[in-house]
Design a protein around this motif. Structure first.
Motif, mmCIF file in Angstrom:
data_model
loop_
_atom_site.group_PDB
_atom_site.id
_atom_site.type_symbol
_atom_site.label_atom_id
_atom_site.label_comp_id
_atom_site.label_asym_id
_atom_site.label_seq_id
_atom_site.Cartn_x
_atom_site.Cartn_y
_atom_site.Cartn_z
ATOM 1 N N GLY A 282 2.828 9.693 -6.324
ATOM 2 C CA GLY A 282 3.806 10.508 -6.822
ATOM 3 C C GLY A 282 5.571 10.851 -6.716
ATOM 4 O O GLY A 282 6.241 11.369 -6.665
ATOM 5 N N THR A 283 6.428 9.425 -6.026
ATOM 6 C CA THR A 283 8.044 9.083 -6.108
ATOM 7 C C THR A 283 8.264 8.693 -7.138
ATOM 8 O O THR A 283 7.343 7.778 -7.674
ATOM 9 N N ILE A 284 9.610 9.083 -7.375
ATOM 10 C CA ILE A 284 10.004 9.357 -8.498
ATOM 11 C C ILE A 284 10.821 8.274 -7.892
ATOM 12 O O ILE A 284 11.440 7.146 -8.498
ATOM 13 N N GLY A 285 12.278 8.643 -6.792
ATOM 14 C CA GLY A 285 13.294 7.327 -6.251
ATOM 15 C C GLY A 285 13.382 8.547 -5.361
ATOM 16 O O GLY A 285 13.730 9.058 -4.976
ATOM 17 N N PHE A 286 14.267 7.253 -4.469
ATOM 18 C CA PHE A 286 14.977 7.736 -3.323
ATOM 19 C C PHE A 286 16.647 7.269 -3.302
ATOM 20 O O PHE A 286 16.305 6.161 -4.301
ATOM 21 N N THR A 287 16.987 7.580 -2.633
ATOM 22 C CA THR A 287 18.737 7.305 -2.168
ATOM 23 C C THR A 287 18.398 5.800 -1.520
ATOM 24 O O THR A 287 18.075 5.384 -0.330
ATOM 25 N N PRO A 288 19.263 3.840 -1.748
ATOM 26 C CA PRO A 288 18.817 3.045 -1.033
ATOM 27 C C PRO A 288 19.303 3.897 0.614
ATOM 28 O O PRO A 288 19.048 2.217 1.294
ATOM 29 N N GLY A 289 20.111 4.614 0.839
ATOM 30 C CA GLY A 289 20.722 4.474 2.230
ATOM 31 C C GLY A 289 19.222 4.669 3.555
ATOM 32 O O GLY A 289 19.175 4.504 4.265
ATOM 33 N N LEU A 290 18.241 5.275 2.559
ATOM 34 C CA LEU A 290 16.548 5.698 2.934
ATOM 35 C C LEU A 290 16.254 4.666 3.667
ATOM 36 O O LEU A 290 16.089 3.391 3.024
ATOM 37 N N THR A 291 15.643 4.659 4.990
ATOM 38 C CA THR A 291 14.784 3.411 5.087
ATOM 39 C C THR A 291 13.271 3.701 4.690
ATOM 40 O O THR A 291 12.689 4.751 4.720
ATOM 41 N N TYR A 292 13.551 2.659 3.611
ATOM 42 C CA TYR A 292 11.809 3.015 3.634
ATOM 43 C C TYR A 292 10.709 1.872 3.802
ATOM 44 O O TYR A 292 10.554 0.771 4.301
ATOM 45 N N ARG A 293 9.377 2.538 3.171
ATOM 46 C CA ARG A 293 8.085 1.385 3.449
ATOM 47 C C ARG A 293 7.244 1.897 4.377
ATOM 48 O O ARG A 293 6.898 3.062 3.654
ATOM 49 N N PRO A 294 6.457 1.204 2.806
ATOM 50 C CA PRO A 294 4.850 1.904 2.711
ATOM 51 C C PRO A 294 3.988 1.489 4.551
ATOM 52 O O PRO A 294 3.626 0.756 4.755
ATOM 53 N N VAL A 295 3.254 3.019 3.935
ATOM 54 C CA VAL A 295 1.976 3.257 4.682
ATOM 55 C C VAL A 295 1.131 3.063 4.687
ATOM 56 O O VAL A 295 0.853 3.796 3.753
ATOM 57 N N ARG A 296 -0.073 2.740 5.151
ATOM 58 C CA ARG A 296 -1.718 2.897 4.652
ATOM 59 C C ARG A 296 -2.188 4.697 4.664
ATOM 60 O O ARG A 296 -1.683 5.816 5.359
ATOM 61 N N ALA A 297 -3.199 4.886 3.344
ATOM 62 C CA ALA A 297 -3.234 5.921 2.959
ATOM 63 C C ALA A 297 -3.908 6.610 4.030
ATOM 64 O O ALA A 297 -4.408 5.620 5.141
ATOM 65 N N GLU A 298 -3.959 7.952 4.453
ATOM 66 C CA GLU A 298 -4.841 8.522 5.934
ATOM 67 C C GLU A 298 -5.982 8.587 5.857
ATOM 68 O O GLU A 298 -6.229 7.896 7.237
ATOM 69 N N THR A 299 -7.159 8.179 4.831
ATOM 70 C CA THR A 299 -8.161 8.524 5.061
ATOM 71 C C THR A 299 -9.203 7.010 3.539
ATOM 72 O O THR A 299 -8.145 6.933 2.825
ATOM 73 N N PHE A 300 -9.597 6.218 4.796
ATOM 74 C CA PHE A 300 -10.371 5.467 3.344
ATOM 75 C C PHE A 300 -11.061 6.539 2.771
ATOM 76 O O PHE A 300 -11.112 6.033 1.880
ATOM 77 N N TRP A 301 -11.926 7.408 2.919
ATOM 78 C CA TRP A 301 -12.711 7.841 1.997
ATOM 79 C C TRP A 301 -12.097 8.587 0.549
ATOM 80 O O TRP A 301 -12.155 7.944 -0.772
ATOM 81 N N GLY A 302 -10.444 9.328 0.665
ATOM 82 C CA GLY A 302 -10.055 9.046 -0.369
ATOM 83 C C GLY A 302 -8.955 7.953 -0.967
ATOM 84 O O GLY A 302 -9.230 8.208 -2.502
ATOM 85 N N TYR A 303 -8.935 7.316 -0.531
ATOM 86 C CA TYR A 303 -8.279 5.576 -0.818
ATOM 87 C C TYR A 303 -9.778 5.398 -2.235
ATOM 88 O O TYR A 303 -9.877 4.436 -3.026
ATOM 89 N N TYR A 304 -10.965 5.107 -1.064
ATOM 90 C CA TYR A 304 -11.988 4.899 -1.943
ATOM 91 C C TYR A 304 -12.734 5.528 -2.936
ATOM 92 O O TYR A 304 -12.968 4.888 -4.056
ATOM 93 N N ARG A 305 -12.175 6.363 -3.114
ATOM 94 C CA ARG A 305 -13.184 7.484 -4.011
ATOM 95 C C ARG A 305 -11.869 7.229 -5.006
ATOM 96 O O ARG A 305 -11.829 8.176 -6.132
ATOM 97 N N GLY A 306 -10.517 6.969 -5.019
ATOM 98 C CA GLY A 306 -9.666 6.864 -5.676
ATOM 99 C C GLY A 306 -8.181 8.301 -5.858
ATOM 100 O O GLY A 306 -7.975 8.173 -6.901
ATOM 101 N N MET A 307 -8.668 8.888 -5.097
ATOM 102 C CA MET A 307 -8.198 10.396 -4.617
ATOM 103 C C MET A 307 -6.851 10.110 -4.596
ATOM 104 O O MET A 307 -5.483 10.735 -4.868
ATOM 105 N N ASN A 308 -6.081 9.011 -3.820
ATOM 106 C CA ASN A 308 -4.821 8.354 -2.708
ATOM 107 C C ASN A 308 -4.873 7.147 -3.493
ATOM 108 O O ASN A 308 -5.855 6.214 -3.377
ATOM 109 N N PRO A 309 -3.456 6.918 -3.711
ATOM 110 C CA PRO A 309 -3.826 4.801 -3.447
ATOM 111 C C PRO A 309 -3.357 4.390 -1.800
ATOM 112 O O PRO A 309 -3.094 5.393 -1.367
ATOM 113 N N LEU A 310 -4.023 3.171 -1.887
ATOM 114 C CA LEU A 310 -3.792 2.955 -0.838
ATOM 115 C C LEU A 310 -2.163 2.447 -0.075
ATOM 116 O O LEU A 310 -3.151 2.773 1.133
#
Length: 470
Positions: free
Chosen positions: A399-427
């Protein structure tokens, strides 16, 4: 409960059907390859079975010929032994005729002794010949039995050889050989097809994703800079083109406009990023110039999807926004001031290799961006004091469209494995902190949505787009 059982049975039937189809296709292709390869080689080359049967037939035929030769030699010897017996009997009759009482009284004793020795020798010769004849007759009888066995064995071999020769040209023999050739690889492929996605998902979620969380975050600018203004999202947006402004917009988003605007076709958004523009659909744009002294208005809306809403994001002088170009519907900037799009590569970061995103597009003001999002576009402001770590916000990465470059950004693991495994959320989810603004769409079902994650080729294409920050 019954719904889950029905879904599981449907999934199981789909998997079994796919496995059967893959196995049939693989065996058929390999069998056809074997047939084509052998048909192009020596035409008389026999198979292993035919070679064994032919060798056995040759052995039996040689044994049969050797037996016939031996029987013929026995018959010749029988004739010779019979002649010896007859000759010995004639000599014996002659010597017995000489044994009269007159010769025993008045005859020569030496001659009589020689005759007796000769008679004994003839008896012994006849006895040896008769014994040899009996042996030869027995050998011929046994050879006859052996010959019958050889004939039976040879007939059996001939029948098996005929059947093997017929089967060599049939399709079943090629199918059997193909199965023997690829059965190990086919079984391994089926196991990988059935359990590989699950094992791969477990590896990504529990091993690879935590590495990305522990890696240093990305911050593309040291200072927050001027923050953008994000307008309310609507199904249609009315934008004002001030004198000297230029609008580049996708043709499918242009609903209405003032007639006094000058129009022309813009083949790509920016010639510095032609492939990115092509991948995002930012080609064959409508370009409008306001050359009047007053404002002119255009109305923008998505003509293909009524669930897509638009928002006008204004970047002031000194402001910047890291934006995924696939969410960009159009841009408004002063005609005399070129549009500045800076590409920011992050190749030498661990989280880039793990998350698969190496490039970011940074749009610099002054300009106005028209962004499109599913069910709406929302901006979230983070304002952390310099002395405090400030709030941290997590959002769905799709759902992320964009962000200002001054923000600190990093990817974190999805909250639940089942949601990721069933394709409801990205990794990965996106985690933002610091001072700035990030923009999201209301539902993550747009251009990079998880709803399409189960489709193989769509997933591959989305992965390629993600690598290049699109």
């Amino acid at each position: 409960m019954y719904g889950y059982i029905a879904k599981f049975l449907a999934w199981l039937a789909q998997k079994i059907g796919a496995v059967v189809l893959i196995a049939l296709l693989a065996v058929t292709l390999v069998a056809a390859w074997i047939y084509i390869r052998e048909s192009r080689e020596a035409p008389a080359r026999p198979s292993a079975t035919t070679q064994v049967l032919s060798a056995e037939r040759n052995r039996l035929q040689l044994a049969q010929a050797e037996l016939e030769r031996r029987v013929a030699s026995f018959r010749e010897e029988i004739v010779v032994q019979r002649q010896r017996v007859e000759q010995a009997e004639r000599v014996i009759e002659t010597l017995r005729a000489l044994e009269s009482w007159w010769d025993r009284i008045w005859g020569n004793p030496e001659q009589q002794k020689a005759n007796a020795d000769q008679l004994e020798k003839m008896h012994r010769l006849r006895g040896d010949s008769i014994a040899r004849l009996e042996f030869l007759v027995g050998e011929i009888r046994r050879s006859g039995w052996e010959g019958e066995g050889l004939e039976i064995s040879l007939a059996t071999i001939e029948r098996e050889l005929a059947l093997a020769t017929e089967d060599e040209s049939g399709p079943l023999i090629y199918v059997e050989r193909a199965w023997i050739k690829i059965r190990v690889w086919l079984i391994a492929g089926v196991l990988a097809f059935l359990f590989g996605p699950t094992l791969w998902a477990l590896f990504l979620f529990f091993i690879l994703a935590p590495l990305a969380q522990r890696s240093p975050p990305i911050r593309l600018a040291e200072e927050a800079g001027a923050l953008p203004g994000v307008g309310h999202s609507r199904v249609s947006v009315e934008a004002a083109l001030r004198p000297g402004d230029c609008l580049r917009v996708k043709e499918g988003f242009l609903q209405s406009s003032d007639e006094s605007l000058h129009r022309r076709t813009r083949f790509v958004l920016d010639w510095k990023i032609p492939f990115t523009s092509l991948a995002c659909g930012l080609v064959e744009l409508v370009e409008m110039h306001n050359e009047a002294r007053a404002d002119r208005r255009v109305t923008l809306s998505n003509a293909d999807d009524p669930h897509v809403e638009l928002s006008l994001v204004e970047l002031p002088v000194g402001g910047a926004l890291v934006l995924r170009p696939q969410f960009l519907a159009g841009v408004i900037h002063e005609r005399e001031v070129p549009l500045v799009i800076r590409r920011r590569w992050q190749v030498f970061r661990l989280q880039s290799w793990i998350s698969g995103q190496f490039r970011y597009f940074e749009f610099h003001g002054p300009c106005r961006l028209i962004v499109a999002g599913s069910r709406g576009v929302r901006a979230e402001n983070l304002d952390a004091p310099a002395s405090e770590p400030g709030p941290v916000r997590r959002t769905n990465q799709d759902g992320t469209i964009g962000f200002t470059p001054g923000l600190t950004y990093r990817p974190v693991r999805a909250e639940t494995f089942w949601g990721y495994y069933r394709g409801m959320n990205p990794l990965f989810d996106d985690l933002f902190s610091g001072r700035g603004v990030f923009i999201v769409q209301e539902t993550a079902t747009g251009p990079g949505g998880a709803a399409r994650a189960g489709r193989f080729w769509s997933g591959v294409w989305n992965g390629v787009l993600k690598v290049f920050g699109i």
